[in-house]
Design an enzyme around this catalytic site. Structure first.
Site, PDB file in Angstrom:
ATOM      1  N   LYS A  25       0.833  -1.213   0.000  1.00  0.00           N
ATOM      2  CA  LYS A  25       0.000   0.000   0.000  1.00  0.00           C
ATOM      3  C   LYS A  25       0.861   1.254   0.000  1.00  0.00           C
ATOM      4  CE  LYS A  25      -3.001   0.654   3.533  1.00  0.00           C
ATOM      5  NZ  LYS A  25      -3.113   1.954   4.243  1.00  0.00           N
ATOM      6  N   SER A  26       1.842   1.312   0.906  1.00  0.00           N
ATOM      7  CA  SER A  26       2.687   2.515   0.986  1.00  0.00           C
ATOM      8  C   SER A  26       3.386   2.774  -0.345  1.00  0.00           C
ATOM      9  CB  SER A  26       3.761   2.331   2.060  1.00  0.00           C
ATOM     10  OG  SER A  26       3.185   2.329   3.333  1.00  0.00           O
ATOM     11  N   ARG A  30       2.932   5.906  -3.415  1.00  0.00           N
ATOM     12  CA  ARG A  30       4.071   6.703  -3.891  1.00  0.00           C
ATOM     13  C   ARG A  30       4.298   6.508  -5.381  1.00  0.00           C
ATOM     14  NH1 ARG A  30       4.266   5.684   1.447  1.00  0.00           N
ATOM     15  NH2 ARG A  30       5.541   6.998   2.830  1.00  0.00           N
ATOM     16  N   ARG A 131      -8.326  12.701  12.220  1.00  0.00           N
ATOM     17  CA  ARG A 131      -6.893  12.432  12.452  1.00  0.00           C
ATOM     18  C   ARG A 131      -6.072  13.715  12.337  1.00  0.00           C
ATOM     19  NH1 ARG A 131      -5.313   7.220   9.055  1.00  0.00           N
ATOM     20  NH2 ARG A 131      -3.412   7.489  10.266  1.00  0.00           N
ATOM     21  N   SER A 177       7.479   9.700  11.846  1.00  0.00           N
ATOM     22  CA  SER A 177       6.386   9.458  10.898  1.00  0.00           C
ATOM     23  C   SER A 177       6.883   9.562   9.466  1.00  0.00           C
ATOM     24  CB  SER A 177       5.263  10.485  11.128  1.00  0.00           C
ATOM     25  OG  SER A 177       4.400  10.497  10.015  1.00  0.00           O
ATOM     26  N   GLN A 179       4.986   9.488   6.981  1.00  0.00           N
ATOM     27  CA  GLN A 179       4.050  10.343   6.242  1.00  0.00           C
ATOM     28  C   GLN A 179       4.482  11.805   6.322  1.00  0.00           C
ATOM     29  OE1 GLN A 179       0.089   9.527   7.668  1.00  0.00           O
ATOM     30  NE2 GLN A 179       0.150   7.397   6.976  1.00  0.00           N
ATOM     31  N   ASP A 325       2.014  -0.835  11.984  1.00  0.00           N
ATOM     32  CA  ASP A 325       0.740  -1.313  11.426  1.00  0.00           C
ATOM     33  C   ASP A 325       0.462  -2.775  11.781  1.00  0.00           C
ATOM     34  OD1 ASP A 325       0.384   1.185  10.319  1.00  0.00           O
ATOM     35  OD2 ASP A 325       1.133   0.605   8.343  1.00  0.00           O
ATOM     36  N   LYS A 352      -4.300   6.326  14.542  1.00  0.00           N
ATOM     37  CA  LYS A 352      -4.428   5.602  13.270  1.00  0.00           C
ATOM     38  C   LYS A 352      -5.903   5.589  12.844  1.00  0.00           C
ATOM     39  CE  LYS A 352      -0.071   4.764  12.832  1.00  0.00           C
ATOM     40  NZ  LYS A 352       0.672   5.464  11.769  1.00  0.00           N
ATOM     41  N   ARG A 397      -7.316  -3.021   9.685  1.00  0.00           N
ATOM     42  CA  ARG A 397      -6.346  -3.916  10.344  1.00  0.00           C
ATOM     43  C   ARG A 397      -6.951  -4.584  11.584  1.00  0.00           C
ATOM     44  NH1 ARG A 397      -2.292  -3.500   6.885  1.00  0.00           N
ATOM     45  NH2 ARG A 397      -1.781  -1.403   6.177  1.00  0.00           N
TER      46      ARG A 397
END
Ligand code: S3P
Length: 454
Positions: A25-26, A30, A131, A177, A179, A325, A352, A397
């Site tokens: 996913k990450s 990108r 968030r 982080s 992100q 995660d 999260k 998750r």
């Protein structure tokens, strides 16, 4: 899978499974962004057709990027596609951009859009709208971005991004982080001079690797990562390996079961993501890594797990960002182990998709586990689990971690509200059905990938 759908899970006997998991996913987020910024056409294989990544792809398309789908996972979306990049010249989106459930999507896109000559707006679902976005609007604001957080909750989405020109900064991240680091580096690409992000601990380095694969130079000195602005990524072929965070569910299913065996094929083995394997090994499972050399980009390979009666462990501070995660499913493993597992320094779990300290412990308690909650983590005294009705709380998750718990609990487990699994793991419920039905062998677990002629 539809809203309100549930997983119904019974304990299984044997577990001898050979499978592949969908793309990371990450890395898929990108790939969509950097290929969209690149000069020329990129061909991306292994793309994850989950809602989160499809939203990011949609965001890039809204900014003028063109995509051609080459292969699809039936019922989900593209796994193989050509992306025609805009050579850094995006166009203004005509409507607010929906980031769905994805913190990565929203935070990285905010970095990418902060320095444009046009305005944009990013919004998400109820979870994402709660968030914290101050962690990116802060540094982006220091660079000269003008971003209004319009949410009911202070500092939260929707984000209105005004046209701005940015200056480079050296930014010391207060939290570890990836992100935030990535948002700052993406913004840095759109200004003159060198932008540096200094992280307090190592976090996943997919942005740095993706930049390098697309010909953008990054320099690293310890935990300081720098990018010189105005470089133009060059379109290329890029393969996204399987997602180790998705594989983690099956890794735990096998690891907690003496005599079990699992092989996961072609899964990402980036060392900033593999702490889950180290911890499971430390708890007593056998882990065999068979890396395949990868010339550029991301390491991957096959992983084989042999289960055992696991023993509790203490997670080390520096391991936390590497397996953040995987903590819900690791907590399930801990509850099925002998002795105590301690997880501290993990306050990030509270921001999260749900407060994962609260939701993990709520469900573990419902299944009879002996647990203690800390502000920054949890302690789990292992033993056995009993089947129960638990909820996902809308968190993918949590849904999958407790489906795995059900495979080793006494009696039946129902996990309610599992539509959220589509945000990260298309095909999970089919694989789960196959495991519960005790159909074994690679063929049973082949994901339904259907080529599309376009
Ligand atoms: C991600 C980074 C992590 C992780 C998330 C994906 C990324 O978040 O929890 O699922 O792709 O950069 P943080 O960087 O905020 O810890």
């Amino acid at each position: 899978m539809s809203e309100g759908e549930a997983f119904q899970v019974r304990p299984i006997g044997t577990f001898d499974v050979d499978l592949e998991v969908p793309g990371d996913k990450s890395i898929s987020h990108r790939a969509a962004m950097i290929a969209g910024l690149a000069r020329g056409t990129s061909s991306i294989t292994g793309f994850l057709p989950s809602e989160d990544c499809l939203n990011t792809l949609g965001a890039m398309q809204a900014c003028g990027v063109k995509c051609r789908v080459l292969e699809e996972m039936e019922g989900f979306g593209p796994t193989s596609l050509e992306i025609e990049g805009r050579a850094m010249a995006l166009s203004a989106p005509s409507a607010p951009i929906d980031c769905g459930n994805s913190g990565t999507g929203m935070r990285l896109l905010a970095g990418l859009l902060a320095g444009q000559a046009f305005g944009s707006e990013l919004f998400g679902d109820a979870s994402l709208s709660g968030r914290p976005m101050g962690r990116i609007t802060g540094p982006l604001g220091e660079m000269g971005a003008r971003i209004d957080a319009l949410g009911d909750k202070e500092g939260c989405a929707p984000l209105r991004i005004h046209p701005s020109s940015l200056q480079p900064i050296r930014y010391e991240l207060p939290v570890a982080s990836a992100q935030v680091k990535s948002a700052v580096l993406l913004a840095g690409l759109f200004c003159d001079g060198v932008t540096t992000a200094v992280q307090p601990a190592t976090t996943r380095d997919h942005t740095e690797r993706m930049f390098e694969a697309f010909g953008v130079r990054i320099t690293e000195e310890g935990n300081a990562i720098s990018i010189e602005g105005r470089q133009v990524p060059e379109g290329r072929e890029f393969h996204v390996p399987g997602d180790i965070s998705s594989a983690a569910f099956w890794v735990v299913a096998a690891a907690v079961r003496p005599g079990a065996r699992l092989v996961v094929r072609r899964v990402g083995l980036n060392p900033t993501r593999t702490a889950i394997l180290d911890v499971i090994e430390r708890m007593g499972a056998t882990v065999i890594r068979r890396p395949v050399a990868s010339a550029v980009g991301e390491a991957y390979g096959d992983v084989e797990i042999h289960g055992a009666r696991l023993k509790g462990t203490e997670l080390r501070r520096e391991e936390i960002p590497n397996l953040i995660d995987e903590i819900p499913v690791l907590a399930v493993a801990a509850a099925l182990s002998e002795g105590t597992t301690t997880i501290r320094n993990a306050r990030e779990l509270r921001v999260k998709e749900t407060d994962r300290i609260a939701t993990t412990l709520e469900n573990l308690r419902a299944m009879g586990a002996d647990v203690t909650e800390f502000e920054d983590g949890m302690e789990i005294r292992g033993g056995a689990l009993r089947g129960a009705e638990v909820r996902s709380y809308g968190d993918h998750r949590i849904a999958m971690a407790f489906a795995i718990a059900g495979l080793s609990a006494e009696g039946e487990t129902r996990v309610l509200d599992t539509a959220c699994v589509r945000t990260s793991y298309p095909g999970f419920s089919q694989q789960l059905d196959a495991v519960v039905a005790e159909r074994r062998g690679a063929e049973s677990f082949a994901l339904p990938i259907v080529p599309v002629v376009s």
